[in-house]
Motif scaffolding. Structure first.
Motif, PDB file in Angstrom:
ATOM      1  N   ASN A 114       0.847  -1.233  -0.036  1.00 25.95           N
ATOM      2  CA  ASN A 114       0.021  -0.130  -0.167  1.00 25.95           C
ATOM      3  C   ASN A 114       0.965   1.241   0.114  1.00 25.95           C
ATOM      4  O   ASN A 114       1.138   1.577   0.950  1.00 25.95           O
ATOM      5  N   LYS A 115       1.179   1.530  -1.023  1.00 29.33           N
ATOM      6  CA  LYS A 115       2.096   2.844  -1.336  1.00 29.33           C
ATOM      7  C   LYS A 115       1.537   4.232  -0.624  1.00 29.33           C
ATOM      8  O   LYS A 115       2.306   4.918  -0.323  1.00 29.33           O
ATOM      9  N   GLU A 116       0.182   4.124  -0.421  1.00 32.82           N
ATOM     10  CA  GLU A 116      -0.419   5.305   0.051  1.00 32.82           C
ATOM     11  C   GLU A 116       0.013   5.547   1.358  1.00 32.82           C
ATOM     12  O   GLU A 116       0.061   6.492   1.863  1.00 32.82           O
ATOM     13  N   ASN A 117       0.189   4.275   2.218  1.00 35.23           N
ATOM     14  CA  ASN A 117       0.620   4.626   3.676  1.00 35.23           C
ATOM     15  C   ASN A 117       1.857   5.126   3.734  1.00 35.23           C
ATOM     16  O   ASN A 117       2.079   5.984   4.620  1.00 35.23           O
ATOM     17  N   VAL A 118       2.692   4.680   2.882  1.00 37.39           N
ATOM     18  CA  VAL A 118       4.277   5.088   2.823  1.00 37.39           C
ATOM     19  C   VAL A 118       4.338   6.633   2.536  1.00 37.39           C
ATOM     20  O   VAL A 118       5.243   7.343   3.214  1.00 37.39           O
ATOM     21  N   PHE A 119       3.621   7.056   1.499  1.00 35.75           N
ATOM     22  CA  PHE A 119       3.680   8.231   1.097  1.00 35.75           C
ATOM     23  C   PHE A 119       3.128   9.306   2.145  1.00 35.75           C
ATOM     24  O   PHE A 119       3.809  10.339   2.321  1.00 35.75           O
ATOM     25  N   SER A 120       1.914   8.848   2.633  1.00 34.72           N
ATOM     26  CA  SER A 120       1.471   9.441   3.650  1.00 34.72           C
ATOM     27  C   SER A 120       2.313   9.851   5.081  1.00 34.72           C
ATOM     28  O   SER A 120       2.342  10.859   5.380  1.00 34.72           O
ATOM     29  N   PHE A 121       3.032   8.792   5.162  1.00 37.73           N
ATOM     30  CA  PHE A 121       4.137   8.840   6.206  1.00 37.73           C
ATOM     31  C   PHE A 121       4.879   9.778   6.104  1.00 37.73           C
ATOM     32  O   PHE A 121       5.386  10.807   6.750  1.00 37.73           O
ATOM     33  N   ILE A 122       5.768   9.790   4.765  1.00 34.12           N
ATOM     34  CA  ILE A 122       6.610  10.884   4.202  1.00 34.12           C
ATOM     35  C   ILE A 122       6.198  12.228   4.406  1.00 34.12           C
ATOM     36  O   ILE A 122       6.884  13.189   4.930  1.00 34.12           O
ATOM     37  N   LYS A 123       4.885  12.425   3.757  1.00 38.37           N
ATOM     38  CA  LYS A 123       4.400  13.929   3.900  1.00 38.37           C
ATOM     39  C   LYS A 123       4.233  14.119   5.505  1.00 38.37           C
ATOM     40  O   LYS A 123       4.536  15.633   5.575  1.00 38.37           O
ATOM     41  N   GLU A 124       3.959  13.341   6.285  1.00 43.48           N
ATOM     42  CA  GLU A 124       3.534  13.691   7.631  1.00 43.48           C
ATOM     43  C   GLU A 124       4.954  14.098   8.004  1.00 43.48           C
ATOM     44  O   GLU A 124       4.878  15.407   8.759  1.00 43.48           O
ATOM     45  N   MET A 125       5.758  13.574   8.069  1.00 43.28           N
ATOM     46  CA  MET A 125       6.976  13.714   8.536  1.00 43.28           C
ATOM     47  C   MET A 125       7.748  15.016   8.028  1.00 43.28           C
ATOM     48  O   MET A 125       8.334  15.783   8.584  1.00 43.28           O
ATOM     49  N   GLY A 126       7.867  15.088   6.617  1.00 45.37           N
ATOM     50  CA  GLY A 126       8.161  16.457   6.010  1.00 45.37           C
ATOM     51  C   GLY A 126       7.377  17.704   6.394  1.00 45.37           C
ATOM     52  O   GLY A 126       8.336  18.492   6.852  1.00 45.37           O
ATOM     53  N   ASN A 127       6.191  17.432   6.662  1.00 41.35           N
ATOM     54  CA  ASN A 127       5.430  18.666   7.110  1.00 41.35           C
ATOM     55  C   ASN A 127       5.783  19.035   8.606  1.00 41.35           C
ATOM     56  O   ASN A 127       5.284  19.953   8.930  1.00 41.35           O
ATOM     57  N   ARG A 128       6.353  18.105   9.279  1.00 42.28           N
ATOM     58  CA  ARG A 128       6.769  18.536  10.478  1.00 42.28           C
ATOM     59  C   ARG A 128       7.971  18.980  11.113  1.00 42.28           C
ATOM     60  O   ARG A 128       8.293  19.241  12.157  1.00 42.28           O
ATOM     61  N   PHE A 129       8.715  19.286   9.788  1.00 40.33           N
ATOM     62  CA  PHE A 129      10.142  19.963  10.193  1.00 40.33           C
ATOM     63  C   PHE A 129       9.789  21.336  10.874  1.00 40.33           C
ATOM     64  O   PHE A 129      10.495  21.512  11.847  1.00 40.33           O
ATOM     65  N   LEU A 130       8.737  22.304  10.193  1.00 39.11           N
ATOM     66  CA  LEU A 130       8.827  23.645  10.694  1.00 39.11           C
ATOM     67  C   LEU A 130       8.347  23.646  12.195  1.00 39.11           C
ATOM     68  O   LEU A 130       8.870  24.286  12.933  1.00 39.11           O
ATOM     69  N   PRO A 131       7.282  22.714  12.544  1.00 36.83           N
ATOM     70  CA  PRO A 131       6.849  22.886  13.807  1.00 36.83           C
ATOM     71  C   PRO A 131       7.872  22.336  14.871  1.00 36.83           C
ATOM     72  O   PRO A 131       7.959  22.526  16.046  1.00 36.83           O
ATOM     73  N   SER A 132       8.831  21.364  14.402  1.00 33.24           N
ATOM     74  CA  SER A 132       9.757  20.887  15.183  1.00 33.24           C
ATOM     75  C   SER A 132      10.928  21.673  15.478  1.00 33.24           C
ATOM     76  O   SER A 132      11.572  21.439  16.458  1.00 33.24           O
ATOM     77  N   TYR A 133      10.904  22.551  14.451  1.00 30.66           N
ATOM     78  CA  TYR A 133      12.547  23.413  14.602  1.00 30.66           C
ATOM     79  C   TYR A 133      12.294  24.851  15.021  1.00 30.66           C
ATOM     80  O   TYR A 133      13.005  25.576  15.957  1.00 30.66           O
ATOM     81  N   VAL A 134      11.173  25.423  14.272  1.00 24.12           N
ATOM     82  CA  VAL A 134      10.982  26.819  14.379  1.00 24.12           C
ATOM     83  C   VAL A 134      10.919  27.038  15.909  1.00 24.12           C
ATOM     84  O   VAL A 134      11.379  28.277  16.418  1.00 24.12           O
ATOM     85  N   PRO A 135      10.020  26.463  16.424  1.00 25.88           N
ATOM     86  CA  PRO A 135       9.831  27.139  17.972  1.00 25.88           C
ATOM     87  C   PRO A 135      11.178  27.135  18.725  1.00 25.88           C
ATOM     88  O   PRO A 135      11.438  27.820  19.760  1.00 25.88           O
ATOM     89  N   ILE A 136      12.062  26.373  18.609  1.00 26.54           N
ATOM     90  CA  ILE A 136      13.440  26.058  19.105  1.00 26.54           C
ATOM     91  C   ILE A 136      14.066  27.485  19.001  1.00 26.54           C
ATOM     92  O   ILE A 136      14.780  28.056  19.590  1.00 26.54           O
ATOM     93  N   ILE A 137      14.117  27.909  17.445  1.00 24.41           N
ATOM     94  CA  ILE A 137      15.088  28.855  17.048  1.00 24.41           C
ATOM     95  C   ILE A 137      14.479  30.131  17.766  1.00 24.41           C
ATOM     96  O   ILE A 137      15.199  31.086  18.093  1.00 24.41           O
ATOM     97  N   GLU A 138      13.051  30.234  17.711  1.00 22.29           N
ATOM     98  CA  GLU A 138      12.407  31.498  18.004  1.00 22.29           C
ATOM     99  C   GLU A 138      12.780  31.693  19.531  1.00 22.29           C
ATOM    100  O   GLU A 138      13.079  32.790  20.094  1.00 22.29           O
ATOM    101  N   LYS A 139      13.006  30.623  20.231  1.00 19.43           N
ATOM    102  CA  LYS A 139      13.341  30.720  21.862  1.00 19.43           C
ATOM    103  C   LYS A 139      14.740  31.000  22.185  1.00 19.43           C
ATOM    104  O   LYS A 139      15.288  31.685  22.904  1.00 19.43           O
ATOM    105  N   ARG A 140      15.631  30.490  21.081  1.00 19.54           N
ATOM    106  CA  ARG A 140      17.228  30.808  21.302  1.00 19.54           C
ATOM    107  C   ARG A 140      17.750  31.775  20.380  1.00 19.54           C
ATOM    108  O   ARG A 140      19.081  32.115  20.747  1.00 19.54           O
ATOM    109  N   LYS A 141      17.091  32.480  19.353  1.00 18.24           N
ATOM    110  CA  LYS A 141      17.797  33.217  18.442  1.00 18.24           C
ATOM    111  C   LYS A 141      18.555  34.438  18.966  1.00 18.24           C
ATOM    112  O   LYS A 141      19.552  34.983  18.696  1.00 18.24           O
ATOM    113  N   ASN A 142      17.983  34.939  20.053  1.00 12.04           N
ATOM    114  CA  ASN A 142      18.244  36.196  20.936  1.00 12.04           C
ATOM    115  C   ASN A 142      18.882  36.113  21.824  1.00 12.04           C
ATOM    116  O   ASN A 142      19.107  37.230  22.785  1.00 12.04           O
TER     117      ASN A 142
END
Length: 408
Positions: free
Chosen positions: A298-326
């Motif tokens: 079921n390639k749809e399951n795999v592709f859904s997983f890839i999209k899920e994890m790719g879309n999680r980059f910004l919420p995983s990293y941006v809050p950390i940078i906002e907190k530490r950048k200054n």
């Protein structure tokens, strides 16, 4: 619950290079030799460089698009090229289109979203966009920001590549990777991926890496015969903030748990093992997830997983940078960051499959491969952090990877 993906792990041996060298010499590493063992199925040494470049594309966590952009790797067109060009000219890609077109559309959209948000977060720097095309089929887009307000260097690249796997590479995939490829000669393939690395100015803010990719073996008529996904994301701090590590890992775990409760545990352990700097006896950072050769009926399951994890980059990293950048920092903290960046460079040049094989591939886009490197780094002879210091606390975690999320 999604159908579990079948995993096949890879085992590789990597050579070492001297670790004390000026940063100015790093760009001369194109000539760095690869001592990786060639498959016994490879008929003749003339195929080795081609094979290494292709394997970097199919299994590397580095910038695989930069490796695949060489004209030396193929002598024939993939039969799917013309069909895909015609389809893309007809309008937006939909869920009924081939997976390769859907992956291409996804990584292009993800690249744009990441570039736009990171540029807005930086507030001063702008990404320079470079595009390239392969005559055999495919294209790439490399976006790089340098000397911004928040980021010393940030790069986001994508690749879409059509080509032919030479017979030697086909045999190697059968032997080392267990791929059921029946062919007497070369076979058409498709590869697409997105890769990024971001190095902030502030030593309190961590470096981050992400890569997600898709590889497809084609039938003679251009339909897919075999396909699989790979990728991951990991965090590399200079100073350890446990709440940042927990946030990053929890964001990834929440995505994994949507598909299988074992994914985060398995992929986290795989990541800790892959990013361990053998000659230093320590990890590059505090990890994340890493996986390879994910396939399922079921390639749809795999592709859904890839999209899920790719879309999680910004919420995983941006809050950390906002907190530490200054946050305030000292000259001594900046020097420690430079030393940790030296470790980052060492891993990429000594052990990372994508970087190492890419530099050894004739015609590779060296600038794109070395986009992962920071602008500045430091190597101090016999440097040891003071006992019970914050620097020593980080090293302790890097020597023995920690489970940031309780695993039950």
């Amino acid at each position: 619950m999604a159908t579990p993906f079948r995993l096949s792990r890879l085992a590789s041996r990597y050579p070492r290079i001297p670790t004390s060298m000026p940063i100015s010499r790093l760009t001369s590493m194109q000539s760095y030799h690869s001592a990786a063992r060639a498959s016994t199925f490879v008929a003749g040494r003339k195929y080795q460089k081609t094979l290494f470049g292709l394997m970097a594309a199919t299994g590397a966590v580095g910038l695989s698009y930069s490796i695949l952009s060489t004209d030396k790797m193929t002598t024939a067109h993939c039969d799917a090229v013309n069909d895909d060009k015609q389809r893309k000219s007809q309008g937006p890609i939909t869920d009924s289109d081939p997976m390769r077109l859907r992956m291409e559309a996804f990584i292009k959209d993800l690249q744009n979203r990441i570039v736009n948000e990171i540029q807005q977060l930086d507030g001063r720097g702008e990404f320079t966009r470079t595009t390239w095309e392969r005559k055999e089929g495919g294209e790439g887009i490399t976006c790089v920001l340098s000397e911004g307000k928040v980021f010393e260097k940030a790069g986001v690249g994508i690749s879409i590549v059509y080509g032919q796997l030479p017979k030697a590479a086909v045999e190697q995939m059968r032997h080392d990777r267990g791929k059921d490829i029946e062919a007497e000669g070369s076979v058409p393939f498709f590869a697409a991926g997105i890769s990024l690395v971001m190095h902030p100015h502030n030593p309190n803010a961590p470096t981050v890496h992400m890569n997600y990719r898709y590889f497809e073996i084609e039938n003679p008529d251009g339909t897919p015969k075999l396909s699989w996904f790979g990728g991951g994301a990991d965090l590399t701090p200079s100073y350890l903030y446990e709440e940042d590590a927990v946030h990053f890992h929890q964001t990834l775990k929440d995505g994994c748990d949507k598909f299988n409760p074992n994914y985060y545990k398995d992929f986290k352990q795989w990541c800790d093992k892959y990013f361990f700097i053998k000659h230093r006896g320590e990890a590059r950072g505090i990890g994340g997830i890493f996986f390879d050769d994910l396939d399922d009926k079921n390639k749809e399951n795999v592709f859904s997983f890839i999209k899920e994890m790719g879309n999680r980059f910004l919420p995983s990293y941006v809050p950390i940078i906002e907190k530490r950048k200054n946050m305030r920092y000292t000259d001594e903290m900046k020097e420690w960051q430079q030393i940790r960046r030296g470790r980052y460079v060492e891993f990429n040049l000594v052990q990372d499959r994508g970087t190492k094989f890419g530099l050894n591939t004739p015609g590779a886009r060296i600038e794109a491969i070395l986009m992962t490197m920071p602008l500045t780094a430091r190597w101090e002879y016999m440097h040891e952090p003071a006992l019970k210091s914050r620097e020593a606390d980080l090293i302790e975690v890097l020597k023995v990877p920690r489970d940031w999320i309780p695993l039950v």
